[in-house]
Design an enzyme around this catalytic site. Structure first.
Site, mmCIF file in Angstrom:
data_model
loop_
_atom_site.group_PDB
_atom_site.id
_atom_site.type_symbol
_atom_site.label_atom_id
_atom_site.label_comp_id
_atom_site.label_asym_id
_atom_site.label_seq_id
_atom_site.Cartn_x
_atom_site.Cartn_y
_atom_site.Cartn_z
ATOM 1 N NE ARG A 50 -3.567 -2.369 2.577
ATOM 2 C CZ ARG A 50 -4.364 -2.650 3.616
ATOM 3 N NH1 ARG A 50 -4.373 -1.850 4.665
ATOM 4 N NH2 ARG A 50 -5.130 -3.722 3.604
ATOM 5 C CG ASP A 52 2.309 6.318 2.500
ATOM 6 O OD1 ASP A 52 1.250 5.698 2.702
ATOM 7 O OD2 ASP A 52 3.177 6.482 3.382
ATOM 8 C CE1 TYR A 111 7.809 0.255 -0.670
ATOM 9 C CE2 TYR A 111 8.210 -1.659 0.728
ATOM 10 C CZ TYR A 111 7.333 -0.787 0.098
ATOM 11 O OH TYR A 111 5.978 -0.970 0.234
ATOM 12 N NE ARG A 198 7.915 8.985 3.006
ATOM 13 C CZ ARG A 198 6.727 9.600 3.027
ATOM 14 N NH1 ARG A 198 5.613 8.907 2.804
ATOM 15 N NH2 ARG A 198 6.660 10.896 3.261
#
Length: 247
Positions: A50, A52, A111, A198
């Site tokens: 999901r 952002d 990621y 992040r």
């Protein structure tokens, strides 16, 4: 009904994220609308991650069920045609069995966070990387990243709105490398907390510019409190690059 696995890429700047929301256009909505245009039936598309608002994907995975049987290439081309001009593309379609689930069958997600470390502002890379103009000690960032490997309570790096039942995650990989002016942070885990990558990146930047020491990082992790961590890195530098499954 037949189930199909989709591998997608998209530019996250135009979307409120992967998941449908009331405040704007999502990637999920674009893909579902294209699927409806293709088969004239409402289709729910389940994504593996999901992402952002503003987060990009090079290898997002999703699945959907369609009435009847189609050649994967036909589905790929039809969805891509119906998704224009949105910056979303289906790279590959594969037929899978009914037990496959893009989210729950995943065994690892990867990621990459991209930082461009140079004095001059970004032009072509604007919106696709985090511009950090001050020099970074990338070796110090790489060393600090090793303190975060393994199984921990990552509450310090968890967004306040995270809906995960547990803050405990196992981080398989966290590397920091530099090629020219591009600093790449690679993170691998079965799953991540909301904004975990992040938040870890924002904290590693503090190590890189000398504002934090390794002891500060160890203290922040042990605190299990978001207020003890560093800032959240901007969404523009984050890419979901790969989702792995058991063969």
């Amino acid at each position: 009904m037949s189930r199909y696995k989709l591998t997608l890429e998209y530019d996250g700047r135009s979307f409120v994220g992967w998941q449908r929301q009331n405040n704007g256009l999502s990637v999920q909505e674009v893909v579902e609308s294209a699927a409806f245009a293709f088969c004239q039936r409402s289709v729910v598309v389940q994504g593996a991650g999901r992402t952002d608002a503003g987060v990009h994907a090079l290898g997002q995975v999703a699945h959907l069920d369609l009435p009847g049987t189609y050649a994967p290439e036909r589905i790929r081309d039809a969805l891509n045609a119906h998704m224009r001009p949105h910056l979303v593309a289906v790279l590959m379609v594969e037929t899978v069995d009914d037990h496959f689930h893009a989210r729950f069958s995943a065994t690892e997600r990867m990621y990459i966070y991209r930082i461009i470390n140079r004095r001059t502002p970004l032009v072509l890379e604007s919106g696709r990387a985090w511009w950090v103009p001050d020099p970074l000690n990338v070796q110090a960032m790489a060393t600090a990243a090793q303190y975060l490997l393994g199984r921990h309570d990552f509450s310090t790096f968890r967004a306040s709105g995270c809906q995960a039942e547990s803050p405990v995650r196992t981080l398989n990989t966290l590397t920091v490398t530099q090629h020219g002016e591009v600093v790449s942070i690679v993170a691998r885990a079965r799953s991540f907390l909301h904004r975990q990558v992040r938040n870890m990146t924002g904290t590693l930047r503090l190590i890189g510019d000398g504002r934090w020491t390794y002891s500060d990082l160890r203290y922040a992790l042990a605190a299990r409190d978001r207020r003890a961590g560093g800032p959240t890195a901007p969404a523009c530098g984050l890419y979901l690059t790969e989702v792995r499954y058991m063969l």
